[in-house]
Design a protein around this motif. Structure first.
Motif, PDB file in Angstrom:
ATOM      1  N   LEU A 368       0.838  -1.200   0.000  1.00 10.63           N
ATOM      2  CA  LEU A 368       0.000   0.000   0.000  1.00 10.63           C
ATOM      3  C   LEU A 368       0.877   1.256   0.000  1.00 10.63           C
ATOM      4  O   LEU A 368       0.646   2.196  -0.767  1.00 10.63           O
ATOM      5  CB  LEU A 368      -0.916  -0.020   1.216  1.00 10.63           C
ATOM      6  N   TRP A 369       1.886   1.260   0.863  1.00 10.12           N
ATOM      7  CA  TRP A 369       2.812   2.403   0.922  1.00 10.12           C
ATOM      8  C   TRP A 369       3.545   2.588  -0.401  1.00 10.12           C
ATOM      9  O   TRP A 369       3.589   3.699  -0.938  1.00 10.12           O
ATOM     10  CB  TRP A 369       3.803   2.200   2.060  1.00 10.12           C
ATOM     11  N   GLU A 370       4.105   1.519  -0.958  1.00 11.46           N
ATOM     12  CA  GLU A 370       4.888   1.631  -2.187  1.00 11.46           C
ATOM     13  C   GLU A 370       4.020   2.081  -3.364  1.00 11.46           C
ATOM     14  O   GLU A 370       4.454   2.890  -4.192  1.00 11.46           O
ATOM     15  CB  GLU A 370       5.561   0.295  -2.500  1.00 11.46           C
ATOM     16  N   PHE A 371       2.804   1.542  -3.446  1.00 13.95           N
ATOM     17  CA  PHE A 371       1.928   1.908  -4.564  1.00 13.95           C
ATOM     18  C   PHE A 371       1.600   3.389  -4.526  1.00 13.95           C
ATOM     19  O   PHE A 371       1.695   4.083  -5.546  1.00 13.95           O
ATOM     20  CB  PHE A 371       0.647   1.078  -4.521  1.00 13.95           C
ATOM     21  N   GLU A 372       1.190   3.907  -3.381  1.00 13.27           N
ATOM     22  CA  GLU A 372       0.805   5.322  -3.305  1.00 13.27           C
ATOM     23  C   GLU A 372       2.030   6.230  -3.429  1.00 13.27           C
ATOM     24  O   GLU A 372       1.949   7.302  -4.032  1.00 13.27           O
ATOM     25  CB  GLU A 372       0.065   5.601  -1.992  1.00 13.27           C
ATOM     26  N   ARG A 373       3.160   5.800  -2.882  1.00 12.08           N
ATOM     27  CA  ARG A 373       4.387   6.608  -3.006  1.00 12.08           C
ATOM     28  C   ARG A 373       4.805   6.755  -4.464  1.00 12.08           C
ATOM     29  O   ARG A 373       5.264   7.822  -4.895  1.00 12.08           O
ATOM     30  CB  ARG A 373       5.511   5.940  -2.212  1.00 12.08           C
ATOM     31  N   GLN A 412       2.236   6.442   8.851  1.00 10.67           N
ATOM     32  CA  GLN A 412       2.750   7.746   9.267  1.00 10.67           C
ATOM     33  C   GLN A 412       4.262   7.696   9.463  1.00 10.67           C
ATOM     34  O   GLN A 412       4.974   8.629   9.103  1.00 10.67           O
ATOM     35  CB  GLN A 412       2.060   8.203  10.557  1.00 10.67           C
ATOM     36  N   ASP A 413       4.749   6.590  10.037  1.00  7.15           N
ATOM     37  CA  ASP A 413       6.198   6.449  10.205  1.00  7.15           C
ATOM     38  C   ASP A 413       6.911   6.457   8.860  1.00  7.15           C
ATOM     39  O   ASP A 413       7.934   7.126   8.678  1.00  7.15           O
ATOM     40  CB  ASP A 413       6.520   5.157  10.954  1.00  7.15           C
ATOM     41  N   ARG A 414       6.375   5.693   7.908  1.00  7.22           N
ATOM     42  CA  ARG A 414       7.002   5.652   6.578  1.00  7.22           C
ATOM     43  C   ARG A 414       6.931   7.018   5.906  1.00  7.22           C
ATOM     44  O   ARG A 414       7.887   7.467   5.269  1.00  7.22           O
ATOM     45  CB  ARG A 414       6.310   4.596   5.707  1.00  7.22           C
ATOM     46  N   ALA A 419       9.223  12.110   4.032  1.00  9.33           N
ATOM     47  CA  ALA A 419       9.029  13.550   3.859  1.00  9.33           C
ATOM     48  C   ALA A 419       9.966  14.391   4.707  1.00  9.33           C
ATOM     49  O   ALA A 419      10.327  15.505   4.328  1.00  9.33           O
ATOM     50  CB  ALA A 419       7.571  13.913   4.168  1.00  9.33           C
ATOM     51  N   PHE A 420      10.359  13.866   5.872  1.00 12.91           N
ATOM     52  CA  PHE A 420      11.216  14.612   6.794  1.00 12.91           C
ATOM     53  C   PHE A 420      12.401  13.740   7.191  1.00 12.91           C
ATOM     54  O   PHE A 420      12.428  13.188   8.307  1.00 12.91           O
ATOM     55  CB  PHE A 420      10.439  15.028   8.045  1.00 12.91           C
ATOM     56  N   PRO A 421      13.383  13.573   6.319  1.00 10.59           N
ATOM     57  CA  PRO A 421      14.531  12.712   6.641  1.00 10.59           C
ATOM     58  C   PRO A 421      15.216  13.182   7.910  1.00 10.59           C
ATOM     59  O   PRO A 421      15.404  14.379   8.126  1.00 10.59           O
ATOM     60  CB  PRO A 421      15.448  12.867   5.419  1.00 10.59           C
ATOM     61  N   ALA A 497      10.956   5.448  20.132  1.00 10.13           N
ATOM     62  CA  ALA A 497      11.727   6.665  19.905  1.00 10.13           C
ATOM     63  C   ALA A 497      11.481   7.260  18.518  1.00 10.13           C
ATOM     64  O   ALA A 497      11.287   8.469  18.369  1.00 10.13           O
ATOM     65  CB  ALA A 497      13.219   6.381  20.119  1.00 10.13           C
ATOM     66  N   GLU A 498      11.495   6.402  17.482  1.00 10.85           N
ATOM     67  CA  GLU A 498      11.341   6.918  16.127  1.00 10.85           C
ATOM     68  C   GLU A 498       9.989   7.599  15.930  1.00 10.85           C
ATOM     69  O   GLU A 498       9.893   8.679  15.354  1.00 10.85           O
ATOM     70  CB  GLU A 498      11.504   5.771  15.117  1.00 10.85           C
ATOM     71  N   ALA A 499       8.922   6.948  16.399  1.00 10.55           N
ATOM     72  CA  ALA A 499       7.592   7.526  16.230  1.00 10.55           C
ATOM     73  C   ALA A 499       7.477   8.861  16.951  1.00 10.55           C
ATOM     74  O   ALA A 499       6.905   9.823  16.425  1.00 10.55           O
ATOM     75  CB  ALA A 499       6.532   6.552  16.727  1.00 10.55           C
ATOM     76  N   LEU A 500       8.014   8.932  18.146  1.00  6.84           N
ATOM     77  CA  LEU A 500       7.948  10.178  18.911  1.00  6.84           C
ATOM     78  C   LEU A 500       8.800  11.261  18.268  1.00  6.84           C
ATOM     79  O   LEU A 500       8.416  12.433  18.245  1.00  6.84           O
ATOM     80  CB  LEU A 500       8.403   9.922  20.353  1.00  6.84           C
ATOM     81  N   ALA A 501       9.964  10.881  17.737  1.00  5.68           N
ATOM     82  CA  ALA A 501      10.861  11.869  17.128  1.00  5.68           C
ATOM     83  C   ALA A 501      10.251  12.514  15.901  1.00  5.68           C
ATOM     84  O   ALA A 501      10.549  13.672  15.579  1.00  5.68           O
ATOM     85  CB  ALA A 501      12.192  11.207  16.763  1.00  5.68           C
TER      86      ALA A 501
END
Length: 625
Positions: A368-373, A412-414, A419-421, A497-501
């Motif tokens: 799903l992520w790859e197709f929409e991206r 959202q994580d992906r 979008a925000f490296p 940590a990643e999700a919060l960051a």
């Protein structure tokens, strides 16, 4: 004479659920009714009744039919007696049959008899003088004699009346009802299948219920390459999977079931030693077919062609599966090399190459992520915002709340990572605490106006407190509870940590905790409290999250339970700013446009906000005494 038109009128006057409901207890399920199947013993309902289509169907045993078939198969009436009884209830007069039709009715030939006779004739035609072109085509496919016999290949000769003449013992009305003949107004009926390689389509019991035919004459550009039977009292293409009766036993051994695009792909896989494959019949995978697959395996594998059409078919299946997702039940997807179907891949690289691809099948959320991206160029901020909107629109269709929350967080994580490296970090040691957050230029913080560093004077602490006070709206009970939970369970901090960051606008204390994950020293509650204090921040007090009875805040809670509840709380925390921003944007749009579309979007997001608040209340009061 009972014409097809008269029989259709009779069926239209009968409410099938009312008829079946006299002897079977039905339960309303959306537009359909469901029940435990009256044709075989079962504990969970797999029998459905659809008044709109006028069919009943059992996913377990394959029983399928209309009102007339219910009276013959379940009530045990002869065909004409069933028709007369239904007609009497519908207030219709039964046309007087001619003597020949009466004699045929007495023999009680059924549509299954018709289909079996047609299959015998198609098979005989394949080996006869007229079947040369069909045999030549099969030779190019490389199927051995065992495969040809197992799948029942046949041939439908040219000629508009050939089948009618071969099956003359059956009345024309039955040939039409079985989908073998086509009736048109003011013209004689004619054979549906002509000059085609034929394949029988069988139900869960292995009985022929329909046919598929591949055209052989290259010059017929106006004719469809593949032609299937229409829906009949025996056959509903949206509720049938080709080869299911063979694939199901194989799936019990392999633990998997493969879905390919067409029946020729199924046969190619079977010939290569891969027997656990099925295919839909000329349509995108339907909700009913997904449920049928889940009755045999929890995660079937979609193996569609690598071209654009194949990927669109995969996405249509994903879109239909999302609302149905439930714990442990999903789909995995294989993308074949572009330009190859399963048969091509096997011929070019062998069965082992396909088996390797099947073993690397991707999860539904990843596809799903790859197709929409990859769907559109992502150059401008508007392009990227559109990507996020499309992803969240998919999430909104998921009915199961826990799965929807997990999908939202995963996507959202992906999206945030794309979008925000995240910038590289440097780590420094710090005395007894063993840690000091990196020094950063003002304005670069992900959580507030500036990054954090250890204050060197009371004036610095005052400036920090003033700045943090501007973000006091984020320092609410949920944030305080999660911070307290992370301090109580420091071993759980790295997994969040990643999700919060990547989540904007959070309580400034989160950045300090997240930075701690880069330290090589083991995380401990006392050390985290010390680091917060050294940065001019305090550990949350009980008063900050009063009224929230999360399990991870209660003394004596097991770590496994604490981890699960803390993960749910973090999900809510990460989801909230996204939802609130979308709601604010929709409200502003509505106030400026005053359009119906803007109002509908605002109301949809308001509903999501209410659902969010309800989930938070349920979680927060779960352990209330």
């Amino acid at each position: 004479m009972l014409t097809p038109q008269w029989l259709d009128q009779l069926r239209s006057r009968v409410t099938l659920s009312a008829l079946i409901g006299r002897s079977t207890r039905l339960q309303k399920a959306g537009r359909e009714y469901k029940a435990c199947c009256p044709f075989h013993n079962e504990k969970s309902p797999s029998f459905t009744v659809n008044d709109e289509k006028g069919f009943y169907h059992c996913f377990g045993c394959g029983a399928h039919g209309d009102a007339i078939r219910w009276m013959t198969d379940h009530q045990g009436l002869p065909f004409m007696d069933a028709v007369k009884e239904l007609a009497a209830e519908a207030g219709m007069d039964v046309p007087a049959p001619d003597p020949k039709a009466a004699r045929i009715a007495e023999k009680r030939d059924t549509l299954h008899d018709v289909m079996a006779a047609a299959q015998d004739w198609f098979k005989a035609s394949l080996v006869g003088p007229e079947g040369g072109q069909a045999r030549a085509y099969l030779a190019t496919r490389g199927f051995d004699a065992h495969t040809l016999e197992r799948f029942g290949f046949g041939y439908a000769p040219e000629g508009r009346q050939a089948l009618k003449e071969a099956l003359s013992r059956f009345p024309e009305v039955m040939l039409i009802e079985a989908g073998l003949r086509i009736a048109v107004e003011e013209r004689d009926p004619y054979d549906r299948f002509r000059g085609r390689l034929m394949l029988p389509i069988e139900d869960a019991r292995g009985r022929v219920i329909a046919f598929g035919g591949r055209i052989l004459a290259a010059g017929k550009t106006d004719a469809p390459k593949y032609l299937n039977s229409p829906d009949t009292p025996l056959f509903d293409k949206g509720r049938t999977l080709y080869n299911l009766h063979r694939a199901a036993p194989a799936a019990r051994q392999s633990g998997r079931m493969i879905v390919v695009e067409g029946y020729m792909d199924v046969i190619a896989l079977a010939a290569a030693g891969i027997p656990d494959a099925v295919a839909p019949l000329g349509t995108a995978l339907t909700e009913h077919q997904i449920e049928m697959l889940w009755r045999h395996v929890e995660t079937p594998i979609l193996c569609f062609d690598g071209d654009a059409a194949g990927q669109r078919a995969a996405m249509r299946a994903i879109s239909r599966a999302l609302p149905l997702l439930r714990p442990a039940h999903s789909l995995r997807i294989v993308r074949l090399p572009e330009g190859l179907d399963p048969d091509d891949l096997i011929k070019a690289r062998g069965p082992r190459a396909l088996e390797q691809l099947l073993g690397e099948a991707k999860s539904l959320v990843e596809v799903l992520w790859e197709f929409e991206r990859d769907a559109t160029p992502l150059v401008t901020p508007e392009d990227k915002a559109g990507l996020k909107a499309r992803l969240m629109a998919h999430v909104d269709t998921i009915q199961h709340p826990d799965i929807a929350s997990l999908y939202r967080r995963a996507l959202q994580d992906r999206y945030s990572e794309f979008a925000f490296p995240r910038r590289e970090k440097t780590w420094q040691s710090r005395g007894a605490a063993g840690f000091q957050p990196r020094q950063a230029r003002p304005g670069s913080s992900r959580f507030g106006p500036a990054s954090f560093s250890a204050p060197s004077s009371p004036e610095s602490i005052t400036r920090l407190n003033t700045r943090y006070g501007q973000a006091s709206g984020s320092r609410d009970a949920l944030s305080a509870a999660v911070i307290a939970g992370l301090i109580r369970w420091p071993c759980l901090l790295p997994r969040h940590a990643e999700a919060l960051a990547r989540t904007p606008g959070l309580d400034p204390r989160f950045e300090i905790l997240v930075e701690c994950c880069g330290d090589t020293a083991a995380l401990e509650s006392d050390a985290l409290t010390t680091i917060l204090r050294d940065n001019g921040l305090d550990e949350p007090t009980v008063a900050e999250y009063a009224g929230l009875r999360f399990g991870f805040l209660i003394q004596g809670t097991e770590q496994e339970q604490a981890a699960a509840e803390l993960a749910q709380a973090v999900d809510l925390l990460v989801e909230r700013p996204v939802l609130e921003a979308a709601l604010a944007q929709a409200t502003a749009r509505f106030e400026s446009e005053l359009s119906e579309a803007a109002f509908a979007e605002q109301q949809r997001l308001l509903k999501r906000k209410l659902e969010f608040d309800s989930r938070l209340r349920q979680m927060a009061t779960r352990h209330a005494s």
